[in-house]
Design an enzyme around this catalytic site. Structure first.
Site, PDB file in Angstrom:
ATOM      1  N   GLU A   1       0.886  -1.179   0.000  1.00 51.32           N
ATOM      2  CA  GLU A   1       0.000   0.000   0.000  1.00 51.32           C
ATOM      3  C   GLU A   1       0.912   1.213   0.000  1.00 51.32           C
ATOM      4  O   GLU A   1       1.360   1.666   1.051  1.00 51.32           O
ATOM      5  CB  GLU A   1      -0.874  -0.013   1.265  1.00 51.32           C
ATOM      6  CG  GLU A   1      -1.831  -1.186   1.359  1.00 51.32           C
ATOM      7  CD  GLU A   1      -3.072  -1.024   0.479  1.00 51.32           C
ATOM      8  OE1 GLU A   1      -3.270   0.066  -0.101  1.00 51.32           O
ATOM      9  OE2 GLU A   1      -3.828  -1.998   0.372  1.00 51.32           O
TER      10      GLU A   1
ATOM     11  N   CYS B   1      -2.316   9.091   2.206  1.00 54.67           N
ATOM     12  CA  CYS B   1      -1.981   8.486   0.910  1.00 54.67           C
ATOM     13  C   CYS B   1      -3.016   8.882  -0.129  1.00 54.67           C
ATOM     14  O   CYS B   1      -2.726   8.927  -1.312  1.00 54.67           O
ATOM     15  CB  CYS B   1      -1.879   6.994   1.041  1.00 54.67           C
ATOM     16  SG  CYS B   1      -3.304   6.273   1.834  1.00 54.67           S
TER      17      CYS B   1
HETATM   18  P1  NAD Z   1       8.138   5.334   4.801  1.00 56.93           P
HETATM   19  O1  NAD Z   1       8.259   4.587   3.535  1.00 56.93           O
HETATM   20  O2  NAD Z   1       9.221   6.265   5.185  1.00 56.93           O
HETATM   21  O3  NAD Z   1       7.983   4.312   6.014  1.00 56.93           O
HETATM   22  C1  NAD Z   1       6.909   3.372   6.069  1.00 56.93           C
HETATM   23  C2  NAD Z   1       7.294   2.193   6.935  1.00 56.93           C
HETATM   24  O4  NAD Z   1       8.262   1.403   6.254  1.00 56.93           O
HETATM   25  C3  NAD Z   1       7.927   2.564   8.278  1.00 56.93           C
HETATM   26  O5  NAD Z   1       7.469   1.662   9.271  1.00 56.93           O
HETATM   27  C4  NAD Z   1       9.408   2.375   8.002  1.00 56.93           C
HETATM   28  O6  NAD Z   1      10.137   2.124   9.176  1.00 56.93           O
HETATM   29  C5  NAD Z   1       9.357   1.154   7.107  1.00 56.93           C
HETATM   30  N1  NAD Z   1      10.525   0.923   6.259  1.00 56.93           N
HETATM   31  C6  NAD Z   1      11.166   1.812   5.474  1.00 56.93           C
HETATM   32  N2  NAD Z   1      12.163   1.189   4.806  1.00 56.93           N
HETATM   33  C7  NAD Z   1      12.145  -0.111   5.192  1.00 56.93           C
HETATM   34  C8  NAD Z   1      12.947  -1.252   4.875  1.00 56.93           C
HETATM   35  N3  NAD Z   1      13.955  -1.160   4.021  1.00 56.93           N
HETATM   36  N4  NAD Z   1      12.633  -2.425   5.460  1.00 56.93           N
HETATM   37  C9  NAD Z   1      11.597  -2.519   6.312  1.00 56.93           C
HETATM   38  N5  NAD Z   1      10.818  -1.476   6.665  1.00 56.93           N
HETATM   39  C10 NAD Z   1      11.096  -0.296   6.105  1.00 56.93           C
HETATM   40  O7  NAD Z   1       6.740   6.118   4.732  1.00 56.93           O
HETATM   41  P2  NAD Z   1       6.127   7.183   5.743  1.00 56.93           P
HETATM   42  O8  NAD Z   1       6.831   8.494   5.570  1.00 56.93           O
HETATM   43  O9  NAD Z   1       5.997   6.623   7.110  1.00 56.93           O
HETATM   44  O10 NAD Z   1       4.646   7.307   5.178  1.00 56.93           O
HETATM   45  C11 NAD Z   1       4.285   8.084   4.086  1.00 56.93           C
HETATM   46  C12 NAD Z   1       4.111   7.252   2.846  1.00 56.93           C
HETATM   47  O11 NAD Z   1       3.194   6.182   3.090  1.00 56.93           O
HETATM   48  C13 NAD Z   1       3.494   8.029   1.711  1.00 56.93           C
HETATM   49  O12 NAD Z   1       4.152   7.685   0.530  1.00 56.93           O
HETATM   50  C14 NAD Z   1       2.058   7.563   1.699  1.00 56.93           C
HETATM   51  O13 NAD Z   1       1.400   7.712   0.473  1.00 56.93           O
HETATM   52  C15 NAD Z   1       2.211   6.141   2.082  1.00 56.93           C
HETATM   53  N6  NAD Z   1       0.976   5.596   2.606  1.00 56.93           N
HETATM   54  C16 NAD Z   1       0.266   4.733   1.811  1.00 56.93           C
HETATM   55  C17 NAD Z   1      -0.945   4.229   2.252  1.00 56.93           C
HETATM   56  C18 NAD Z   1      -1.760   3.312   1.396  1.00 56.93           C
HETATM   57  O14 NAD Z   1      -2.638   2.659   1.940  1.00 56.93           O
HETATM   58  N7  NAD Z   1      -1.525   3.230   0.103  1.00 56.93           N
HETATM   59  C19 NAD Z   1      -1.410   4.565   3.528  1.00 56.93           C
HETATM   60  C20 NAD Z   1      -0.652   5.427   4.312  1.00 56.93           C
HETATM   61  C21 NAD Z   1       0.544   5.931   3.833  1.00 56.93           C
END
Ligand code: NAD
Length: 512
Positions: A265, A299
């Site tokens: 997502e 998102c």
């Molecule tokens: P992010 O990608 O920085 O982090 C998201 C999660 O992934 C965190 O828990 C982070 O610790 C983890 N993570 C990052 N790299 C990783 C790796 N290499 N291995 C394992 N875990 C890892 O995102 P964010 O800044 O927290 O959130 C914003 C983003 O999330 C935006 O792009 C938004 O659109 C998206 N989002 C999508 C949805 C959806 O349902 N499509 C919902 C909410 C947020």
């Protein structure tokens, strides 16, 4: 409520442990580096978490694995009872958990509590689902044979969440996965760890009552000890990951290399098309909530308005007027409509995007500046921006996780659809129109290429009953309602011969 009373009600200590297998006795005394949760409202620490190290991760996952082997034998409707009690526990803590979400992420109180309501709603949905995990039956081509399919529990489901929905996304996954008979391993964003601790605290009495320690697990830790370990761990058949597209690519490739399943997502670049006959007042209200709500950090936030050139100027004028009325400030104040961004880095990213938009030929018609709020001088506040731009600008093609709205004009509806789909992401979309001709085109196979396509409703604020997710760089996953539960189970096809012969399929004869 005061911060102290919120934390006390949720059993958040000044220092918390970042690993638990769910029950009260399941807390693990971790010794990793301290992670301080800082409120974006004040820039002050709220409380901290001692992170899990590699051996804590290992302890949690081995207990989760053992717990799964017992838990899968519990009848699904009984698993539903557990989720019903979790829903009730969440009802009792709705206000304080909502308030903690606001404190930790900066979203306004109504949205913080709305997120908890979403958890309660998905709990109710999951309870019903626990009696509806249906498989099909098929007619066999062979005489005296019966064929059917069953859905079995899958194993441990890893849940990686983004900061902006620190509670609801856990519930979409965990509550469905648990009625499906799985154990869950929650790895929240390091920007919102206390919300995750609070959820575990709220459900711990239910976990104790049903003696299911190891079913609801939490690990907060750094990428090497926890994040990467989860992705590589073949005891976790499914990783559900919510976050940026960059993260999703890493998850997808790592999990695929062990032939695991991932549910992604990821980011959106959501647009509203406003046609020449669209209801402009409705479109305006939808735009306001979609672009400014949660300070543009959903998102599904509205990032682009694709509007018929004949009404563009008038609409932008009204939009600017509406933006001028937005009350920005302390999200704990019920009159506030927009709180801060998650941190100062997010603020810098927004300012860089505004500069890039100008460089690429865009015009800022409103906002896009840093904002100092009296009494909250260390908060990460900004003014939301409206920018006239063109769809092909590199900055418009990207998701900037901040309240920047790009205005793009069009002349023909075919052109509007082409502009709409011409971005790498495909999450949510909307059209405001009175014309059934445009509505149907928008939802047809030549229309919106997104997972969510709305008519006369904005892009953000989906209901839990539908499958949620999107295409292209949004990752293709579906969560929440409809038949999204299937990904948390494994399908088995069964054929039973109740006759006295052994006919082969496809009429093959293989006799000696
Ligand atoms: P992010 O990608 O920085 O982090 C998201 C999660 O992934 C965190 O828990 C982070 O610790 C983890 N993570 C990052 N790299 C990783 C790796 N290499 N291995 C394992 N875990 C890892 O995102 P964010 O800044 O927290 O959130 C914003 C983003 O999330 C935006 O792009 C938004 O659109 C998206 N989002 C999508 C949805 C959806 O349902 N499509 C919902 C909410 C947020």
């Amino acid at each position: 409520p005061t911060i102290d009373s919120i934390l006390q009600d949720l059993a958040i200590e000044p220092v918390n442990y970042g690993a638990t297998t769910g029950s009260i006795r399941g807390r693990i005394h971790t010794l990793g580096k301290e992670l301080v949760s800082v409120s974006p409202i004040t820039g002050q620490p709220i409380a901290s978490v001692i992170q899990a190290q590699a051996h804590d991760y290992e302890a949690v996952v081995s207990r989760a694995h053992a717990a799964f082997e017992r838990f899968r034998m519990m009848p699904a409707p009984r698993r539903g009872e557990i989720v019903r009690e979790i829903g009730n526990a969440l009802r009792e803590k709705k206000q304080s958990l909502g308030a903690l979400i606001s404190l930790e992420t900066g979203k306004i109180r109504a949205e913080g509590e709305g997120e908890v309501q979403e958890m309660i709603d998905i709990a109710d949905f999951a309870v019903g689902l626990s009696r509806q995990l249906y498989g099909l039956t098929m007619h066999s081509e062979r005489p005296s044979h019966r064929m059917y399919e069953q859905w079995h529990p899958l194993g441990i489901v890893g849940i990686i969440t983004a900061f902006n929905f620190p509670a609801a996304v856990w519930s979409w996954n965990a509550l469905l996965a648990v009625v499906c008979g799985d154990a869950v391993l929650f790895k929240p964003s390091s920007k919102a760890p206390l919300t995750a601790i609070a959820i575990q605290n709220i459900i711990a009495p239910v976990v104790d009552k049903y003696d299911i320690d190891g079913v609801f697990n939490l690990v907060i830790g750094n990428r090497a000890d926890v994040g990467d370990a989860m992705l590589q761990d073949s005891r976790i058949p499914l990783i559900s990951a919510t976050g940026s597209t960059a993260m999703g690519k890493k998850v997808a490739t790592t999990v695929a290399s062990r032939l695991g399943r991932s549910l992604l997502e990821l980011g959106g670049n959501n647009a509203i098309i406003v046609t020449e006959d669209g209801d402009q007042d409705m479109a305006l209200r939808a735009t306001l909530f979609g672009a400014v709500g949660t300070a543009g950090q959903r998102c599904t936030s509205t990032r682009r308005i694709i509007i018929h050139n004949s009404i563009k100027e008038a609409f932008v004028k009204k939009l600017v007027h509406a933006y001028e009325q937005i009350r920005i400030g302390d999200p704990m104040d019920p009159d506030t409509l927009m709180g801060p961004l998650i941190d100062d880095t997010a603020k810098q990213v927004m300012m860089q995007a505004i500069a890039a938009a100008k460089n690429q030929g865009g015009t800022v018609v409103y906002g896009g500046t840093s904002l100092t709020v009296e009494g909250f001088e260390n908060g990460s506040f900004v003014t939301p921006a409206i920018v006239e731009a063109e769809n092909h600008f590199p900055i418009v093609q990207e998701e900037t996780f901040a309240p920047i709205l790009y205005i793009i004009g069009y002349d023909t509806f075919d052109q509007a659809l082409a502009l709409h789909n011409d971005v790498p992401q495909g999450l949510s979309s909307a059209v405001f129109t009175r014309s059934i001709h445009y509505q149907e085109q928008f939802m047809s196979h030549k229309g919106s290429d997104c997972g969510i396509a709305n008519v006369n409703i904005g892009t953000s604020g989906a209901e839990i009953g539908g499958a949620f997710g999107g295409e292209k760089e949004t990752g293709g996953g579906r969560e929440s309602g409809s038949d999204a539960w299937r990904i948390y189970m494994r399908r088995q096809t069964n054929t039973i011969n109740w006759g006295n012969d052994l006919p082969l399929a496809q009429g093959i004869v293989f006799d000696i």
